[in-house]
Design a protein around this motif. Structure first.
Motif, PDB file in Angstrom:
ATOM      1  N   GLN A 273       0.839  -1.184   0.000  1.00 18.33           N
ATOM      2  CA  GLN A 273       0.000   0.000   0.000  1.00 18.33           C
ATOM      3  C   GLN A 273       0.884   1.248   0.000  1.00 18.33           C
ATOM      4  O   GLN A 273       2.044   1.183   0.402  1.00 18.33           O
ATOM      5  N   PRO A 274       0.362   2.391  -0.466  1.00 13.78           N
ATOM      6  CA  PRO A 274       1.165   3.618  -0.480  1.00 13.78           C
ATOM      7  C   PRO A 274       1.771   3.926   0.883  1.00 13.78           C
ATOM      8  O   PRO A 274       1.104   3.840   1.915  1.00 13.78           O
ATOM      9  N   GLY A 275       3.060   4.260   0.881  1.00 12.49           N
ATOM     10  CA  GLY A 275       3.777   4.574   2.108  1.00 12.49           C
ATOM     11  C   GLY A 275       4.433   3.378   2.764  1.00 12.49           C
ATOM     12  O   GLY A 275       5.194   3.534   3.720  1.00 12.49           O
ATOM     13  N   GLN A 276       4.177   2.167   2.258  1.00 18.00           N
ATOM     14  CA  GLN A 276       4.687   0.952   2.896  1.00 18.00           C
ATOM     15  C   GLN A 276       6.112   0.638   2.438  1.00 18.00           C
ATOM     16  O   GLN A 276       6.473   0.822   1.281  1.00 18.00           O
ATOM     17  N   LEU A 277       6.925   0.167   3.378  1.00 20.10           N
ATOM     18  CA  LEU A 277       8.286  -0.297   3.115  1.00 20.10           C
ATOM     19  C   LEU A 277       8.318  -1.814   3.179  1.00 20.10           C
ATOM     20  O   LEU A 277       7.695  -2.420   4.062  1.00 20.10           O
ATOM     21  N   VAL A 278       9.061  -2.445   2.272  1.00 22.03           N
ATOM     22  CA  VAL A 278       9.224  -3.894   2.296  1.00 22.03           C
ATOM     23  C   VAL A 278      10.680  -4.214   1.989  1.00 22.03           C
ATOM     24  O   VAL A 278      11.294  -3.594   1.125  1.00 22.03           O
ATOM     25  N   GLY A 279      11.226  -5.184   2.692  1.00 20.11           N
ATOM     26  CA  GLY A 279      12.575  -5.619   2.377  1.00 20.11           C
ATOM     27  C   GLY A 279      13.346  -6.042   3.613  1.00 20.11           C
ATOM     28  O   GLY A 279      12.864  -5.904   4.734  1.00 20.11           O
ATOM     29  N   PRO A 280      14.562  -6.534   3.382  1.00 23.82           N
ATOM     30  CA  PRO A 280      15.137  -6.764   2.059  1.00 23.82           C
ATOM     31  C   PRO A 280      14.557  -8.008   1.385  1.00 23.82           C
ATOM     32  O   PRO A 280      14.228  -8.984   2.061  1.00 23.82           O
ATOM     33  N   ILE A 281      14.402  -7.931   0.059  1.00 24.90           N
ATOM     34  CA  ILE A 281      13.930  -9.073  -0.716  1.00 24.90           C
ATOM     35  C   ILE A 281      15.006  -9.434  -1.739  1.00 24.90           C
ATOM     36  O   ILE A 281      15.737  -8.573  -2.224  1.00 24.90           O
ATOM     37  N   GLU A 282      15.088 -10.719  -2.049  1.00 25.20           N
ATOM     38  CA  GLU A 282      16.102 -11.177  -2.996  1.00 25.20           C
ATOM     39  C   GLU A 282      15.705 -10.807  -4.417  1.00 25.20           C
ATOM     40  O   GLU A 282      14.560 -10.999  -4.834  1.00 25.20           O
ATOM     41  N   VAL A 283      16.656 -10.253  -5.137  1.00 22.61           N
ATOM     42  CA  VAL A 283      16.485  -9.926  -6.555  1.00 22.61           C
ATOM     43  C   VAL A 283      17.746 -10.391  -7.268  1.00 22.61           C
ATOM     44  O   VAL A 283      18.759 -10.673  -6.622  1.00 22.61           O
TER      45      VAL A 283
END
Length: 446
Positions: A273-283
């Protein structure tokens, strides 16, 4: 216009309590067309290390001192109160500041060579406006900067650099850059073909990793996440730590669709959702931290596209207010503002509280923080939002006086698309221009 890095913008953000994300621009010639002839088993000769940090330099005969660097470092600390860095991270940040100062010096020199002058009255005016954001006079702000290890001269020099570069680009690049009708038509066709698809406005901090340093990189990523969750500026951290080309623009990926992202990022974006932080994720090649700036569906109406009419009622807390006193004042303020029944009564309630009122019409809901957007989507006209603020700044509410929701999302006009394409072209040419200035510069390190 483009600007590689701006501590002035960060200071304004610190004063306003907002985390900005800058529009993405990546030069299309950043990918080299030829490879360097470097053997795979390269051997280094001599003891000198190319990456040794030298704290001062002469750029085409003009000096950058270690004091200049430390004063700019202080500006970053002012803008990011929660910034905590290891010794290694601080050294990396100091190197980036040094590089930014060299670029700034080159930009000012190029403008001067083009006989572009910046009125000192304009610089003083901008400095005064920045001081006002900190609720200080220019004199008070000067003392404040000094107390934090920076100076008014450091801030004014960056203001001077930004004005000089913008005017140089306006004269030498923008005036000779054009967009064809065919380019505009191609964008319109792509928009129509993508109608209804989800689009995400994302920020990224990408950290390269190998099998040898994966654990160390993951730990650094977790530290960055903790700092961001504590209120750190996403754009500032992206500029200093991201290994992606978007680092120079605060990590901004712009508007993208799922098919343009690695699978792991696309899956995460679909749930954010707007404003949300996610991570760290593998790329591929490392780890990414993602910020969802905004999301939408292409050419589809969205309640957050509404245009609002608002009144903001604000009560400043006296200097030295404790947390307990702030809570008591907030309780009284909340009780009074909850009784507001329509914008017509807002001024009288504000007067009874000794609060100020600011009216805003034709305000796009998307200009507001995500938390307030969600509240205002369903808020009844004439009612107030929940209070927001802090013990240092005071407390505020918004009164919703009107909300115009579009029934359908219109296609951007040809003029709007032309302007966006023009901005992208100007920014790409500006990056090439700065690259050439760096290439031709005579820089002597102390």
């Amino acid at each position: 216009m483009t600007k590689i890095s701006t501590m002035i913008g960060l200071l304004a953000v610190a004063a306003a309590g907002i985390t900005p994300v800058v529009a993405q621009t990546v030069a299309d010639d950043e990918v080299p067309t030829t490879s360097l002839d470097i053997p795979g088993n390269v051997k280094l000769y001599g003891d000198a290390k190319a990456n040794v940090y030298r704290p001062s330099a002469t750029v085409n005969g003009e000096i950058i001192t270690s004091t200049d660097i430390e004063q700019r470092m202080a500006l970053i600390r002012i803008a990011n109160a929660n910034l905590t860095l290891s010794a290694e991270e601080e050294q990396r940040l100091r190197q980036q500041v040094f590089s930014n100062l060299i670029d700034e010096k080159l930009q000012i020199q190029a403008a001067k060579q083009a006989e572009i002058t910046i009125d000192e009255n304009l610089i003083n005016q901008q400095f005064g406006q920045l001081a006002a954001r900190f609720k200080q006079t220019p004199e008070q702000f000067t003392d404040y900067l000094k107390s934090k290890g920076s100076s008014a001269a450091a801030v004014k020099q960056q203001i001077r650099g930004e004005f000089a570069w913008d005017r140089l680009l306006s004269r030498n690049i923008q005036s000779t850059t054009n967009v064809s009708t065919e380019e505009v038509d191609a964008v319109l066709k792509r928009l129509e073909a993508a109608k209804g698809q989800d689009e995400f406005h994302l920020g990224e901090i990408y950290l390269e990793a190998t099998s040898e340093n994966a654990a160390e990189v993951a730990e650094n990523a977790r530290k960055i996440m903790q700092a961001l969750q504590s209120g750190g500026s996403f754009a500032a951290y992206a500029r200093q730590f991201s290994d992606a080309s978007t680092a120079v623009v605060g990590g901004d990926l712009g508007w993208v669709r799922a098919g343009q992202l690695p699978d792991s990022m696309a899956e995460a974006a679909g749930q954010m959702q707007p404003g949300q932080l996610v991570g760290p994720i593998e790329v591929p090649g490392g780890l990414s931290i993602m910020l969802m700036v905004d999301r939408r569906q292409v050419l589809t109406a969205d309640p957050r596209d509404a245009v609002l009419s608002l009144k903001q009622i604000s009560l400043d807390f006296p200097a030295g207010t404790t947390e307990a006193q702030a809570t008591q004042l907030a309780s009284k303020f909340t009780e009074a503002t909850n009784a507001i029944s329509g914008c017509g009564t807002a001024d009288a309630v504000a007067q009874s509280l000794g609060a100020s009122v600011v009216s805003r019409d034709n305000l796009s809901m998307r200009q507001l923080p995500p938390q307030l957007q969600q509240t205002l989507v369903d808020l009844q006209v004439g009612k107030t939002t929940q209070p927001f603020g802090s013990a240092n700044e005071g407390i505020s509410v918004l009164v919703l006086c009107g909300r115009d929701v579009p029934q359908a999302a219109g296609t951007p006009s040809a003029e709007q698309i032309e302007q966006r394409l023009l901005d992208e072209k100007v920014n790409k040419r500006a990056q090439r221009y700065l690259r050439d200035l760096r290439r031709d510069a005579v820089i002597e390190y102390s």
